[in-house]
Write an enzyme that holds these catalytic residues in place. Sequence first.
Site, PDB file in Angstrom:
ATOM      1  N   LYS A 199     106.716  77.693  15.448  1.00 29.96           N
ATOM      2  CA  LYS A 199     106.431  76.362  14.922  1.00 29.96           C
ATOM      3  C   LYS A 199     105.069  75.910  15.428  1.00 29.96           C
ATOM      4  O   LYS A 199     104.728  76.123  16.595  1.00 29.96           O
ATOM      5  CB  LYS A 199     107.524  75.385  15.360  1.00 29.96           C
TER       6      LYS A 199
ATOM      7  N   SER B  98     112.110  68.804  11.437  1.00 27.05           N
ATOM      8  CA  SER B  98     110.685  69.014  11.213  1.00 27.05           C
ATOM      9  C   SER B  98     110.281  70.486  11.263  1.00 27.05           C
ATOM     10  O   SER B  98     109.157  70.837  10.943  1.00 27.05           O
ATOM     11  CB  SER B  98     109.870  68.232  12.256  1.00 27.05           C
TER      12      SER B  98
ATOM     13  N   SER C 121     115.855  68.756  14.384  1.00 23.73           N
ATOM     14  CA  SER C 121     114.776  69.435  13.670  1.00 23.73           C
ATOM     15  C   SER C 121     114.864  70.943  13.623  1.00 23.73           C
ATOM     16  O   SER C 121     114.101  71.591  12.912  1.00 23.73           O
ATOM     17  CB  SER C 121     113.415  69.029  14.257  1.00 23.73           C
TER      18      SER C 121
END
Length: 481
Positions: A82, A157, A181
């Site tokens: 990420k 996210s 997330s």
Amino acid sequence: MSRYNFLEWNFEQLSKSMKEKEISPVEVLEASLDLISDQNKELNTFVTVMEEDSIKAAKQAEEEIMKGTNKGPLHGVPIGLKDLICTTGIKTTFGSEVYKDYVPHFDAEVVTNLKDAGAIMIGKLNMHAFAYGTTGDRSFFGPVKNPHNPKKITGGSSSGSAAAVASYQCYGSVGSDTGGSIRMPASMCGIVGMKPTFGRVSRYGAIQLCPTLDHLGPMTRTVTDNALLLNVLSSFDEKDRYSVASKKENFTEGINAGIKGKKIGIPTSFYFDIIDTEVQRVFDSAVENCRLLGAEIVPVELPGMDDLLTAQQVILAAEAYTSLERHLSNTPEQVEGEVRSRAIAGMLIQASEYIQMLQIKHKAVEMHNKAFEQVDVILTPTLPMVPTNIDQRMTDSYGLQEHVRIFARLTGPSNTTGLPAISVPGGMSQCGLPIGVQFIGKAYAEKELYRFAYALEQTGAYRSSLSSNRLGKSTLEEAVE
């Protein structure tokens, strides 16, 4: 399937083939890069593909394996990160304009751990800007699209982290979870996502949003792969002030021991107050599958869950504002509009209110511990509804309009308590979108959660969720042949 079907293998299959010299890390990486080149145009999963560095690492892994060196099941395996996880000399953008040119001079602790295990860092994955959103469609680099239906959101996210794994662009990824997330996009994309116990995985070198809620964790296509990845990510790190010195564990140990005679708690309230009929159907099926596997289903009282959700939202708002305050003051135009509006609201929270929410947090931990005196794990839906369209902000639920932030309703409480929680595919909606279910456990009971998740996975829900991925096999064959 083409000769590149190894892109769909699990870690153990791939590792075994590499050790037996039937396939090389370079061959695997080149196929992965080819697929990313093809799929990224459609799904927008990667912000930065670390082609040069990954090729160098793959060649090194190949030399080591040819000489008989075995660093474990991740040796030579492409893993995505990420894009809030710092990497030396590689951009780390936080999905934002503010950080679009930020190049760290150091690696995050999880990156160091992965490199030590011989994993190949293949690239930095797109994400909801500043890790502050449930949808994954508000990034400076554009929205990430769901591999099962590109018109739908992936969830946020850790949007690119889920979509890249679901579409076979990498074998696993590392995401972050502040209010769900990891688990939200895992559910929406039909993969496995674990939010470990708070402090289990070092966050050193991960750009923070909320210091008391942020977690890093593994995202994979199978439960066993997830456990193997957590084996590598989990470590005590004195550089992270929230890191906890827990004993080193092998999270795959006992994973296939079954759940016969185990007790699964089903909450009697909150988790089913707002829920889509499709989600309820899949959840009920998952409960029945667990019953057929020999587990005892036990109703459990979890009083005060609405207060716990409020506590999560207030703590999140206050800490997120503090983290973003400098950017909101100095370069507000570079903070994505939706994120900016949400972050500014945190400025209004009083210190007394924040302290009160921390008190609720401690009471909630005690309440969950009491529930775990009756059951081994708690089973809930991961999300209250199925993925919405990209850019959609309101959705109908029982005739009421709900904002898409409701997606975090069932995941956020576990961030506040810090208890481990894993989302595993439970089945599919009638329109072909994955629906996950969530196991919540005692602190440091990840091994137990994997055991339950693995048992449910073997019933077939996992296979049906990935086999429905229309961008999986057909596009895979076209991209690499």
